[in-house]
Design an enzyme around this catalytic site. Structure first.
Site, short mmCIF file in Angstrom:
data_model
loop_
_atom_site.label_atom_id
_atom_site.label_comp_id
_atom_site.label_asym_id
_atom_site.label_seq_id
_atom_site.Cartn_x
_atom_site.Cartn_y
_atom_site.Cartn_z
CG HIS A 1 -2.54 -3.04 2.10
ND1 HIS A 1 -3.06 -2.87 3.42
CD2 HIS A 1 -3.59 -2.98 1.26
CE1 HIS A 1 -4.29 -2.40 3.40
NE2 HIS A 1 -4.68 -2.58 2.07
NE ARG B 1 -4.82 0.15 -2.89
CZ ARG B 1 -5.37 -0.58 -1.73
NH1 ARG B 1 -5.11 -1.90 -1.66
NH2 ARG B 1 -6.39 0.15 -1.50
CG HIS C 1 -2.26 1.07 0.85
ND1 HIS C 1 -1.96 2.40 0.91
CD2 HIS C 1 -3.53 0.61 0.83
CE1 HIS C 1 -3.43 2.76 1.05
NE2 HIS C 1 -3.99 1.93 0.88
NE ARG D 1 -6.19 -5.74 -2.10
CZ ARG D 1 -6.61 -4.75 -1.68
NH1 ARG D 1 -7.92 -4.58 -1.71
NH2 ARG D 1 -5.76 -4.16 -0.86
#
Length: 520
Positions: free
Chosen positions: A331, A272, A226, A366
């Site tokens: 993360h 991300r 993250h 993701r």
């Protein structure tokens, strides 16, 4: 003892138990419910196409784009189509999602989504609120037996079928929990890294236990960092939710200069992995990285994002007036136990849900807030599949003798975290991965010699991730190799690895190093 054992007290485990009701289940959790689950810390919400301007097809398309070429598109579409039904389930279980005056859901925007589809609670409180609602339901359900304070360390396998788990009590004694069907929902791998947003219990146990029993492991190299963990020295690091960037917060360095616009057309709302590398470069270069919401949110910060505000204020940072120091932190793990569309692993008698499994939904990266969605979708699917399969599953038989007691090796666990942070983190390259594999193998062999299952699980989970990263000689999504910085179209496919393959690779590298020293 009920026939069904669910290991893990996060969203996937609780939701699965409730979907199985009134069928009796045992819920085995490492910490008191709500205290050791990554789900409770999730800030964004649940991704679902709930607005008339959105659709499951658009949601699936965004998922595939973020996943960098290896998302299973059939899985993505089926999950997106199921999302609204699972939101309705959560509402029925008491989740207090944000609504407007007319009672309609009010979703927010997050990075790489082409529509406002993040169903949330009070800006950054979705995970805690959903978990609180589900915990209340689970504690009130007569069909669910809750066993708290037990850490699952190994699978019990009989005649090729999972028949239960060995779990460690608070006094480090192992106990057998037998079951005709076991569902692993133990979370991810964050505690294998020195900087993470995950709780200490997320140490890759499902990955290691399953692989040791022969389960197929998928996409282990793909680890999501993250980009905006709040860098204030806490372990685990608190999170500055992606919704802040969705509201217009910008990333700047110490000089106040934005650094994301030159890196991607979507700047702060890029996928991300790209944002994490941008932040990493600023931190590594000594320029620092800060999330500035003073203009986009300003005085309304504490009201809109109370959890982030509390974490910042505790560290002496007023996010309404000051930029928030941030750094990339582990993360989410896109890899895990391979599961089919029903949550079945490759081992008979074993299912996986949530971050323990790898379904093909996330690909190499993701999409924001797809994690809670996947958790409830596959928890529901696993519950339905277990219910259908149970009549044909044999009795597991009497419990075997438990292995000897052991105490966790804190020093070994710390060393693994440092190895993974340094060599298997945001940026990777061959020499570092080789060094990681050789040292992780030594720690694993030490754990085997000492009958220390906790250290063995940590080392074997880390070995699987590092070996898969060594084998993928390209950069894609959450896996970035500085020695192979481009994506290779020939490698645009999911990866699979066994524990035997990871151990063999590590031993070969260790032998090469020994031979090189001998020649020198």
């Amino acid at each position: 003892m009920p026939d069904i054992l669910i290991v893990g007290g996060g969203l996937a485990g609780l939701f699965c138990a409730l979907k199985l009701a009134p069928r009796p289940v045992t819920l085995l959790v490492a910490a008191p419910l709500g205290e050791g689950a990554s789900s409770a810390w999730a800030q964004g919400g649940v991704a679902a196409a709930v607005l008339p301007t959105d659709s499951p097809d658009l949601h699936a398309r965004d998922t595939a784009i973020a996943g960098a070429g290896i998302v299973d598109k059939d899985v993505a579409l089926s999950v997106a189509r199921e999302a609204r039904s699972r939101i309705d389930d959560l509402l029925a279980f008491g989740a207090p999602f944000d609504r407007d005056a007319a009672g309609a859901l009010v979703p927010s925007q997050e990075a790489a989504h082409s529509a406002r589809r993040i169903v949330r609670v009070k800006g950054d409180g979705a995970g805690a609120a959903i978990m609180a609602a589900l915990i209340a339901r689970v504690r009130a359900a007569p069909s669910i037996e809750i066993v708290e304070g037990y850490v699952a360390d190994d699978l019990i396998v009989r005649e090729g079928r999972v028949a239960g788990v060995f779990a460690r009590d608070p006094h480090n004694r192992l106990h057998a929990f037998m079951a005709r069907a076991a569902i692993l929902a133990t979370g991810g791998v964050g505690a294998l890294y020195a900087l993470t947003t995950n709780p200490p219990q997320a140490a890759g146990s499902a990955l290691a236990m399953g692989a040791r029993a022969g389960a197929r492991i998928a996409d282990a190299e793909f680890v999501q960092f993250h980009p905006t963990a709040i860098d204030i020295g806490r372990d685990p690091a608190p999170l500055a939710t992606e919704a802040l960037r969705g509201e217009g917060a910008i990333l700047v360095n110490r000089a106040g200069k934005r650094f994301m616009p030159p890196l991607h057309k979507d700047a702060e709302l890029a996928p991300r992995d790209i944002v994490a590398r941008g932040v990493f470069a600023e931190v590594a270069g000594g320029r620092g990285a800060f999330l500035d919401a003073t203009q986009a949110v300003g005085a309304a910060f504490a009201e809109k994002f109370p959890n982030v505000a509390a974490a910042c204020l505790e560290a002496g940072v007023d996010p309404a007036k000051q930029p928030i120091p941030v750094a990339p932190a582990e993360h989410y793990h896109m890899g895990g136990l391979w599961t089919d569309s029903h949550g079945r692993t490759s081992l008979p008698g074993l299912w996986a849900a949530g971050e323990s499994g790898s379904t093909g939904l996330h690909g190499a990266n993701r999409l924001a807030s797809n994690s809670l969605l996947e958790a409830v979708v596959y928890a529901a699917r696993a519950a339905a599949d277990v219910s259908a399969a149970l009549p044909s599953i044999p009795d597991p038989g009497a419990a075997p003798a438990a292995p000897p007691a052991f105490a966790p090796d804190a020093a070994g666990a710390r060393e693994i975290r440092q190895i993974m942070q340094r060599h298997v983190g945001v940026l990777r390259e061959a020499s570092g991965l080789r060094a990681a594999l050789i040292r992780l193998l030594a720690l694993r062999d030490k754990a085997v010699a000492a009958d220390n299952l906790d250290l063995r699980n940590r080392a074997e989970a880390a070995l699987l991730i590092a070996a898969a990263a060594y084998n993928r000689r390209e950069s894609r999504g959450g896996h970035f190799r500085t020695d192979f910085p481009q994506a290779d179209p020939a490698q645009a496919q999911r990866s699979f690895i066994s524990l035997e393959e990871a151990l063999s690779l590590s031993r070969d590298l260790a032998d090469e190093k020994s031979n090189a020293f001998a020649r020198a």
